[in-house]
Motif scaffolding. Sequence first.
Motif, PDB file in Angstrom:
ATOM      1  N   LEU A 107      45.952  -2.176  78.006  1.00  0.00           N
ATOM      2  CA  LEU A 107      46.817  -1.908  76.854  1.00  0.00           C
ATOM      3  C   LEU A 107      47.984  -2.880  76.755  1.00  0.00           C
ATOM      4  O   LEU A 107      48.623  -2.972  75.705  1.00  0.00           O
ATOM      5  N   ILE A 108      48.269  -3.586  77.860  1.00  0.00           N
ATOM      6  CA  ILE A 108      49.393  -4.525  77.847  1.00  0.00           C
ATOM      7  C   ILE A 108      49.104  -5.640  76.853  1.00  0.00           C
ATOM      8  O   ILE A 108      48.051  -6.270  76.889  1.00  0.00           O
ATOM      9  N   GLY A 109      50.038  -5.852  75.952  1.00  0.00           N
ATOM     10  CA  GLY A 109      49.864  -6.856  74.907  1.00  0.00           C
ATOM     11  C   GLY A 109      49.399  -6.299  73.581  1.00  0.00           C
ATOM     12  O   GLY A 109      49.409  -6.998  72.567  1.00  0.00           O
ATOM     13  N   MET A 110      48.993  -5.042  73.560  1.00  0.00           N
ATOM     14  CA  MET A 110      48.599  -4.400  72.306  1.00  0.00           C
ATOM     15  C   MET A 110      49.831  -4.238  71.422  1.00  0.00           C
ATOM     16  O   MET A 110      50.894  -3.817  71.890  1.00  0.00           O
ATOM     17  N   ASP A 111      49.704  -4.579  70.133  1.00  0.00           N
ATOM     18  CA  ASP A 111      50.902  -4.649  69.287  1.00  0.00           C
ATOM     19  C   ASP A 111      51.516  -3.294  68.972  1.00  0.00           C
ATOM     20  O   ASP A 111      52.680  -3.223  68.570  1.00  0.00           O
ATOM     21  N   THR A 112      50.782  -2.203  69.153  1.00  0.00           N
ATOM     22  CA  THR A 112      51.355  -0.883  68.871  1.00  0.00           C
ATOM     23  C   THR A 112      51.898  -0.191  70.122  1.00  0.00           C
ATOM     24  O   THR A 112      52.383   0.934  70.042  1.00  0.00           O
ATOM     25  N   ILE A 113      51.809  -0.852  71.274  1.00  0.00           N
ATOM     26  CA  ILE A 113      52.260  -0.238  72.521  1.00  0.00           C
ATOM     27  C   ILE A 113      53.178  -1.188  73.281  1.00  0.00           C
ATOM     28  O   ILE A 113      52.874  -2.369  73.437  1.00  0.00           O
ATOM     29  N   ASP A 115      37.735  21.644  74.987  1.00  0.00           N
ATOM     30  CA  ASP A 115      38.331  21.544  73.647  1.00  0.00           C
ATOM     31  C   ASP A 115      39.687  20.846  73.719  1.00  0.00           C
ATOM     32  O   ASP A 115      40.034  20.037  72.850  1.00  0.00           O
ATOM     33  N   ALA A 116      40.459  21.175  74.756  1.00  0.00           N
ATOM     34  CA  ALA A 116      41.774  20.556  74.924  1.00  0.00           C
ATOM     35  C   ALA A 116      41.648  19.062  75.207  1.00  0.00           C
ATOM     36  O   ALA A 116      42.427  18.256  74.707  1.00  0.00           O
ATOM     37  N   VAL A 117      40.647  18.683  76.017  1.00  0.00           N
ATOM     38  CA  VAL A 117      40.419  17.260  76.294  1.00  0.00           C
ATOM     39  C   VAL A 117      40.102  16.524  74.997  1.00  0.00           C
ATOM     40  O   VAL A 117      40.662  15.459  74.716  1.00  0.00           O
ATOM     41  N   ARG A 118      39.204  17.077  74.202  1.00  0.00           N
ATOM     42  CA  ARG A 118      38.856  16.425  72.936  1.00  0.00           C
ATOM     43  C   ARG A 118      40.053  16.315  72.013  1.00  0.00           C
ATOM     44  O   ARG A 118      40.256  15.290  71.346  1.00  0.00           O
ATOM     45  N   ALA A 119      40.890  17.369  71.981  1.00  0.00           N
ATOM     46  CA  ALA A 119      42.082  17.331  71.126  1.00  0.00           C
ATOM     47  C   ALA A 119      43.044  16.247  71.609  1.00  0.00           C
ATOM     48  O   ALA A 119      43.651  15.532  70.794  1.00  0.00           O
ATOM     49  N   ARG A 120      43.187  16.103  72.930  1.00  0.00           N
ATOM     50  CA  ARG A 120      44.096  15.084  73.465  1.00  0.00           C
ATOM     51  C   ARG A 120      43.591  13.673  73.158  1.00  0.00           C
ATOM     52  O   ARG A 120      44.368  12.795  72.798  1.00  0.00           O
ATOM     53  N   ILE A 121      42.296  13.463  73.287  1.00  0.00           N
ATOM     54  CA  ILE A 121      41.748  12.135  73.014  1.00  0.00           C
ATOM     55  C   ILE A 121      41.785  11.823  71.520  1.00  0.00           C
ATOM     56  O   ILE A 121      42.091  10.696  71.115  1.00  0.00           O
ATOM     57  N   LYS A 122      41.534  12.807  70.694  1.00  0.00           N
ATOM     58  CA  LYS A 122      41.605  12.596  69.246  1.00  0.00           C
ATOM     59  C   LYS A 122      43.009  12.188  68.823  1.00  0.00           C
ATOM     60  O   LYS A 122      43.198  11.394  67.902  1.00  0.00           O
ATOM     61  N   ARG A 123      44.008  12.734  69.516  1.00  0.00           N
ATOM     62  CA  ARG A 123      45.400  12.408  69.224  1.00  0.00           C
ATOM     63  C   ARG A 123      45.653  10.901  69.332  1.00  0.00           C
ATOM     64  O   ARG A 123      46.530  10.355  68.670  1.00  0.00           O
ATOM     65  N   GLN A 124      44.869  10.215  70.154  1.00  0.00           N
ATOM     66  CA  GLN A 124      45.083   8.791  70.387  1.00  0.00           C
ATOM     67  C   GLN A 124      44.752   7.927  69.178  1.00  0.00           C
ATOM     68  O   GLN A 124      45.075   6.733  69.159  1.00  0.00           O
ATOM     69  N   GLU A 125      44.108   8.509  68.161  1.00  0.00           N
ATOM     70  CA  GLU A 125      43.857   7.765  66.927  1.00  0.00           C
ATOM     71  C   GLU A 125      45.166   7.270  66.320  1.00  0.00           C
ATOM     72  O   GLU A 125      45.178   6.280  65.584  1.00  0.00           O
ATOM     73  N   TRP A 126      46.229   7.976  66.621  1.00  0.00           N
ATOM     74  CA  TRP A 126      47.565   7.594  66.124  1.00  0.00           C
ATOM     75  C   TRP A 126      47.890   6.146  66.492  1.00  0.00           C
ATOM     76  O   TRP A 126      48.545   5.436  65.717  1.00  0.00           O
ATOM     77  N   LEU A 127      47.454   5.696  67.660  1.00  0.00           N
ATOM     78  CA  LEU A 127      47.784   4.358  68.153  1.00  0.00           C
ATOM     79  C   LEU A 127      47.200   3.249  67.299  1.00  0.00           C
ATOM     80  O   LEU A 127      47.668   2.111  67.340  1.00  0.00           O
ATOM     81  N   TYR A 128      46.168   3.566  66.527  1.00  0.00           N
ATOM     82  CA  TYR A 128      45.447   2.538  65.790  1.00  0.00           C
ATOM     83  C   TYR A 128      45.748   2.578  64.292  1.00  0.00           C
ATOM     84  O   TYR A 128      45.051   1.947  63.508  1.00  0.00           O
ATOM     85  N   GLN A 129      46.786   3.290  63.931  1.00  0.00           N
ATOM     86  CA  GLN A 129      47.195   3.359  62.531  1.00  0.00           C
ATOM     87  C   GLN A 129      48.332   2.368  62.271  1.00  0.00           C
ATOM     88  O   GLN A 129      49.218   2.197  63.113  1.00  0.00           O
ATOM     89  N   PRO A 130      48.320   1.690  61.129  1.00  0.00           N
ATOM     90  CA  PRO A 130      49.359   0.692  60.827  1.00  0.00           C
ATOM     91  C   PRO A 130      50.757   1.300  60.843  1.00  0.00           C
ATOM     92  O   PRO A 130      50.957   2.447  60.450  1.00  0.00           O
ATOM     93  N   GLY A 131      51.709   0.515  61.332  1.00  0.00           N
ATOM     94  CA  GLY A 131      53.099   0.940  61.303  1.00  0.00           C
ATOM     95  C   GLY A 131      53.514   1.870  62.409  1.00  0.00           C
ATOM     96  O   GLY A 131      54.633   2.393  62.399  1.00  0.00           O
ATOM     97  N   ARG A 132      52.649   2.104  63.395  1.00  0.00           N
ATOM     98  CA  ARG A 132      52.983   2.992  64.505  1.00  0.00           C
ATOM     99  C   ARG A 132      53.410   2.173  65.726  1.00  0.00           C
ATOM    100  O   ARG A 132      52.933   1.058  65.933  1.00  0.00           O
ATOM    101  N   LYS A 133      54.302   2.750  66.534  1.00  0.00           N
ATOM    102  CA  LYS A 133      54.751   2.073  67.756  1.00  0.00           C
ATOM    103  C   LYS A 133      55.004   3.105  68.841  1.00  0.00           C
ATOM    104  O   LYS A 133      55.764   4.061  68.651  1.00  0.00           O
TER     105      LYS A 133
END
Length: 283
Positions: free
Chosen positions: A199-205, A151-169
């Motif tokens: 991930l290198i070159g990704m605009d949110t990272i 459950d913790a693994v799934r919660a941690r991976i779900k958290r990564q959706e944040w990276l693909y939302q507009p305006g995030r860095k």
Amino acid sequence: MSTDYQQAREALGARLRELRFSCPDGRLTGQHLAQRLDWPGSKVSKLENGKQTATPEDLRAWADATGQPDVYPELASRLAGFESHIRSWRRALANGFKPVHESLSMEIDRSTEIRVWEEAVIVGLVQTPEYARHVIRRYSDLLGPASDVEDAVRARIKRQEWLYQPGRKLHVLLWEAALRSLICPPSVLAAQLDRLAGLIGMDTIELGIIPFAASVKIVPANGFWVLDDRLVVAEDWHAELWLDDADNIALYMKVWQTLRESAVYGADAANIINAARRALNSH
């Protein structure tokens, strides 16, 4: 708000009530004290019952209004003691790892810019599921067995959706040691390094690596997160610290900027990741 933090706030409230009861010119009612301070009566009640956090100015006014100005340093010290929200791992993990992950995820969701420094592990926001599983299991072995690792693994991976939302860095700084620590099997680390390089070159990272050979102005230790310049989350072996006072946030930002001066980015960062990846072939 953490349980530890709330308990400290309630303890301060109880101390304030003691001062109101022990006023040298006679015990004061809450309403009488509020009138002396020109406060709403509800403020006295909220402070005494731990429903509102006092400011240093509130504490000085309270000490003066109850005729006990000499007690102000004690009150100020109590307040400073819980500006750090200490989230004991033993208490926090009583209900498993998933609630701990979800608590931080709520703060991440509120944030638009995050800075992370890690000296020995890949940042959770960019971990692969298998790497995350091994990291969480290591902590479970140390702090006590948990039945909700998946459950913790799934919660941690779900958290990564944040990276693909507009305006995030996300600004990530890693010491080279994080690329080489075999907290998991070599094959798992290899896949994790492949993910990191991609991930290198990704605009949110923005990914920076501090090489072993780099000159550093500060000891590269003590991982932490800074969320929107409003909250610092730092981990220690016994607890997780949530710091929201301006002085501590400014200190951690200074540490971040100092570490950043030693980091490399872009192709140079990719070269270090690839070197760590090649080194795994010998295992």
